[in-house]
Design a protein around this motif. Sequence first.
Motif, PDB file in Angstrom:
ATOM      1  N   ALA A 237      18.495  -9.035  13.900  1.00 41.32           N
ATOM      2  CA  ALA A 237      18.002 -10.208  14.935  1.00 41.32           C
ATOM      3  C   ALA A 237      17.217  -9.723  16.185  1.00 41.32           C
ATOM      4  O   ALA A 237      16.572 -10.703  16.616  1.00 41.32           O
ATOM      5  CB  ALA A 237      19.318 -11.117  15.364  1.00 41.32           C
ATOM      6  N   SER A 238      17.379  -8.949  16.553  1.00 43.67           N
ATOM      7  CA  SER A 238      16.842  -8.128  17.807  1.00 43.67           C
ATOM      8  C   SER A 238      15.636  -7.615  17.568  1.00 43.67           C
ATOM      9  O   SER A 238      14.752  -7.216  18.551  1.00 43.67           O
ATOM     10  CB  SER A 238      17.854  -6.873  18.252  1.00 43.67           C
TER      11      SER A 238
ATOM     12  N   PRO B 243      -0.194  -6.365  10.812  1.00 47.50           N
ATOM     13  CA  PRO B 243       1.192  -6.500  11.518  1.00 47.50           C
ATOM     14  C   PRO B 243       1.163  -7.012  13.082  1.00 47.50           C
ATOM     15  O   PRO B 243       0.223  -6.487  13.542  1.00 47.50           O
ATOM     16  CB  PRO B 243       2.006  -5.252  11.401  1.00 47.50           C
ATOM     17  N   VAL B 244       2.055  -7.560  13.657  1.00 47.16           N
ATOM     18  CA  VAL B 244       2.435  -7.944  14.991  1.00 47.16           C
ATOM     19  C   VAL B 244       3.676  -7.565  15.359  1.00 47.16           C
ATOM     20  O   VAL B 244       4.732  -7.429  14.735  1.00 47.16           O
ATOM     21  CB  VAL B 244       2.170  -9.349  15.350  1.00 47.16           C
ATOM     22  N   THR B 245       3.584  -6.796  16.471  1.00 54.35           N
ATOM     23  CA  THR B 245       4.916  -6.048  17.031  1.00 54.35           C
ATOM     24  C   THR B 245       5.881  -7.071  17.134  1.00 54.35           C
ATOM     25  O   THR B 245       5.647  -8.058  17.928  1.00 54.35           O
ATOM     26  CB  THR B 245       4.544  -5.251  18.339  1.00 54.35           C
ATOM     27  N   GLY B 246       7.185  -6.776  16.435  1.00 57.06           N
ATOM     28  CA  GLY B 246       8.284  -7.533  16.777  1.00 57.06           C
ATOM     29  C   GLY B 246       8.194  -8.771  15.905  1.00 57.06           C
ATOM     30  O   GLY B 246       9.239  -9.544  15.781  1.00 57.06           O
TER      31      GLY B 246
ATOM     32  N   VAL C 144       9.451  -5.196   9.726  1.00 54.93           N
ATOM     33  CA  VAL C 144       8.971  -5.466  11.014  1.00 54.93           C
ATOM     34  C   VAL C 144       8.449  -4.259  11.674  1.00 54.93           C
ATOM     35  O   VAL C 144       9.274  -2.965  11.289  1.00 54.93           O
ATOM     36  CB  VAL C 144      10.099  -6.269  11.770  1.00 54.93           C
ATOM     37  N   PHE C 145       7.724  -4.136  12.803  1.00 53.67           N
ATOM     38  CA  PHE C 145       7.490  -3.012  13.664  1.00 53.67           C
ATOM     39  C   PHE C 145       8.089  -3.330  15.140  1.00 53.67           C
ATOM     40  O   PHE C 145       7.296  -4.279  15.398  1.00 53.67           O
ATOM     41  CB  PHE C 145       6.199  -2.558  13.333  1.00 53.67           C
TER      42      PHE C 145
ATOM     43  N   GLY D 156       9.421   1.070  12.036  1.00 54.51           N
ATOM     44  CA  GLY D 156       9.731   0.247  11.016  1.00 54.51           C
ATOM     45  C   GLY D 156      11.116   0.174  10.498  1.00 54.51           C
ATOM     46  O   GLY D 156      11.563   0.785  10.275  1.00 54.51           O
ATOM     47  N   GLN D 157      11.038  -1.247   9.964  1.00 52.93           N
ATOM     48  CA  GLN D 157      12.167  -1.641   9.321  1.00 52.93           C
ATOM     49  C   GLN D 157      11.651  -2.437   8.017  1.00 52.93           C
ATOM     50  O   GLN D 157      11.262  -3.535   8.272  1.00 52.93           O
ATOM     51  CB  GLN D 157      13.259  -2.409  10.387  1.00 52.93           C
TER      52      GLN D 157
END
Length: 233
Positions: free
Chosen positions: A46-47, A157-160, A187-188, A193-194
């Motif tokens: 979530a963070s 991609p967009v950070t977050g 997500v990055f 990355g995750q």
Amino acid sequence: MKKRTLIALVIAGTVVVAVGAAAFAGPYIYRDYLVAPAAAEPTLPASASASAAAGPLSSEDVQGDWTVGDGSYAGYRVNEVLNDVDTTVTGRTDKVTGSLTVADATLTAARIEVDVASIATDSGSRDSYFRGTAMRAAKFPTATFALTAPVKSSRMPVTGQPQKVSATGDLTLAGVTRSVNVELDAVFDGERGQVVGRIPITFADFGVDAPDLGFVKVEDAGFVEFSLTLEKN
């Protein structure tokens, strides 16, 4: 009726009721008290969206080689069935390795390996059956996923900001390889990355007999699940 006979009938009736209650309640006791709660499905933290200021990335930010790092895990999710009562079971391991390559904002290569023998649940007997009879881990110690088609996102991609992508690859379990499609959430956060996902499988497709522990059976289909933390080389 003699008092002794009456007492015997009462005892017999009590036993019958108790056995019937145990037969009815047993599966629920097994599910609610004897099996550890299933782990949550892999999701992005979530963070993630709050870990870095959102901003567009350039192809240079993401291109290059990436490695599966600490915090990654993989495993399976199946339903065990006892008298028509389903119990969800999850096995997990953090012994996951792998590498990915990004070029021109496209994922061009990826190979992930999982140490099958280290996948564990809350039950030693279940794990022994899974590693031995089902997966034959002594002969086939790893499960692998290898990308077979490039993955290009519809946007940079967009950070977050989480993003969904689809990937096609070869999944190898117990020495048998099948082509699979998997939906990924990625997500990055500005540094790492995750990526999380789950792959539906049918055991028979991989020559695996669904585990049968005698008193409880496992459904013939389940999921391979994973959460990967990616670090740029």
